[in-house]
Write an enzyme that holds these catalytic residues in place. Structure first.
Site, PDB file in Angstrom:
ATOM      1  N   GLY A 139       8.140 -19.284  35.485  1.00 56.26           N
ATOM      2  CA  GLY A 139       8.957 -19.971  34.483  1.00 56.26           C
ATOM      3  C   GLY A 139      10.392 -19.494  34.488  1.00 56.26           C
TER       4      GLY A 139
ATOM      5  N   SER B 132       4.216 -12.735  22.222  1.00 61.97           N
ATOM      6  CA  SER B 132       5.036 -13.136  21.084  1.00 61.97           C
ATOM      7  C   SER B 132       4.524 -12.444  19.834  1.00 61.97           C
ATOM      8  CB  SER B 132       4.954 -14.657  20.892  1.00 61.97           C
ATOM      9  OG  SER B 132       5.452 -15.038  19.630  1.00 61.97           O
TER      10      SER B 132
ATOM     11  N   ASN C  97      13.378 -20.957  35.804  1.00 60.99           N
ATOM     12  CA  ASN C  97      14.551 -21.802  36.025  1.00 60.99           C
ATOM     13  C   ASN C  97      15.398 -21.972  34.761  1.00 60.99           C
ATOM     14  OD1 ASN C  97      12.157 -23.812  35.477  1.00 60.99           O
ATOM     15  ND2 ASN C  97      14.017 -24.878  34.812  1.00 60.99           N
TER      16      ASN C  97
ATOM     17  N   TYR D 110      -1.070 -21.895  19.805  1.00 56.47           N
ATOM     18  CA  TYR D 110      -0.057 -21.016  20.383  1.00 56.47           C
ATOM     19  C   TYR D 110      -0.347 -19.553  20.055  1.00 56.47           C
ATOM     20  CZ  TYR D 110       4.463 -18.934  21.465  1.00 56.47           C
ATOM     21  OH  TYR D 110       5.451 -18.138  21.984  1.00 56.47           O
TER      22      TYR D 110
ATOM     23  N   GLY E  64      16.015 -20.276  30.342  1.00 57.14           N
ATOM     24  CA  GLY E  64      15.632 -19.377  29.251  1.00 57.14           C
ATOM     25  C   GLY E  64      15.468 -17.929  29.637  1.00 57.14           C
ATOM     26  N   ILE E  65      14.491 -17.280  29.013  1.00 62.71           N
ATOM     27  CA  ILE E  65      14.238 -15.854  29.231  1.00 62.71           C
ATOM     28  C   ILE E  65      13.906 -15.562  30.687  1.00 62.71           C
ATOM     29  CG2 ILE E  65      12.759 -13.899  28.611  1.00 62.71           C
ATOM     30  CD1 ILE E  65      12.251 -15.315  25.932  1.00 62.71           C
ATOM     31  N   GLY E  66      13.101 -16.431  31.293  1.00 65.84           N
ATOM     32  CA  GLY E  66      12.706 -16.205  32.683  1.00 65.84           C
ATOM     33  C   GLY E  66      13.888 -16.171  33.624  1.00 65.84           C
TER      34      GLY E  66
END
Length: 278
Positions: A10, A139, A12, A164, A14-16
């Site tokens: 993941g 999270s 591409n 989630y 945000g955090i990644g």
């Protein structure tokens, strides 16, 4: 991090993406895992340019499809003979219940089963590269989670927050059990809360979960700030040999009571192994 190989799912946006950039700036060989090849290549080129590091590569995979996860592992192994850091970052939250092509509820499949399967498939590479690290992005929502073994996919009464938070608790239980099983191998496993990050994540959320996201906006941090703890766990000598912990703001933090129940962790492991056929 010179001569170390890091794989980040993941990555591409945000955090990644910021985690990948941070590790590339530290000199690591960074392998991005993205679903969309065009977006992935754009991220790869940007990270390589910003970091001044040409050892940034791209692999594509759809983590909702177990066959794609298996192909990802095969593709990685065909190119690299070692893996020093695996960052299980990819995740999502869905307003409505959706099944993957494998017939599994998508939140559970992508947030938990995909990293469970990928980690298993790459364990030999990690064990061959001690000291190696597995970092999983969970999270604070894990605190509201419960593993509903009678209905893991919420076929009855789907709730975005319940699905989630269950998946994020599963991340923690998996990490703790993995750390126990890897004791003495030279491979550590830790998980983390990145903070309330301002991103496109859960942007379409409705109901209670959407209300919480909107309420938290004044307190949200940037993706750059959110990436600091995963970068720390992936690279810092301060956590060399440290395993089986949950971090927030680079600090070990207590998790929910259920997360420490070893019988729940073992049952989740067995159920996850059945669902992924490992």
């Amino acid at each position: 991090m010179k001569d170390k190989v890091c794989l980040i799912t993941g990555s591409n946006s945000g955090i990644g993406k910021e985690t990948a950039l941070g590790l590339a700036r530290l000199g690591a060989t960074v392998v991005l895992v993205c679903r969309d090849a065009t977006k992935g290549e754009a991220a790869r080129a940007e990270i390589a340019a910003k970091a001044g590091n040409d050892r940034v590569a791209l692999l594509t995979a759809d983590l909702a499809v177990q066959a794609s996860v298996r192909k990802l592992a095969d593709d990685f192994k065909s190119r690299y003979d070692r893996l020093d850091v695996l960052v299980n970052n990819a995740g999502l939250s869905l307003t409505e219940r959706k099944l993957t092509p494998d017939g599994i509820e998508s939140t559970f499949a992508i947030n938990h089963l995909a990293p469970f399967l990928l980690t298993h498939l790459l364990l030999d590479n990690l064990k061959a590269s001690p000291p190696a690290r597995i970092v999983t992005v969970s999270s604070a929502a894990q605190g509201g989670g419960h593993i509903n073994f009678e209905d893991l996919g919420f076929a009855k009464g789907y709730s975005e927050f319940k699905a989630y938070s269950q998946s994020k608790l599963a991340n923690v239980l998996f990490t703790y059990e993995l750390a126990r099983r890897l004791d003495g191998t030279g491979v550590t496993a830790n998980c983390l809360h990145p903070g309330l990050v301002r991103s496109n994540f859960a942007g379409q959320s409705k109901g209670f979960f959407g209300w919480m996201i909107r309420l938290s906006r004044p307190f949200q941090i940037s993706s750059v700030q959110g990436a600091q703890t995963p970068i720390y766990l992936a690279s810092s000598p301060d956590v060399e040999g440290v395993s089986g912990l949950f971090f927030s703001n680079k600090t070990p933090t207590k998790t929910s009571r259920e997360s420490y129940d070893t019988s729940v962790a073992r049952r989740l492991w067995e159920e996850s192994a059945r669902l992924t056929q490992v």
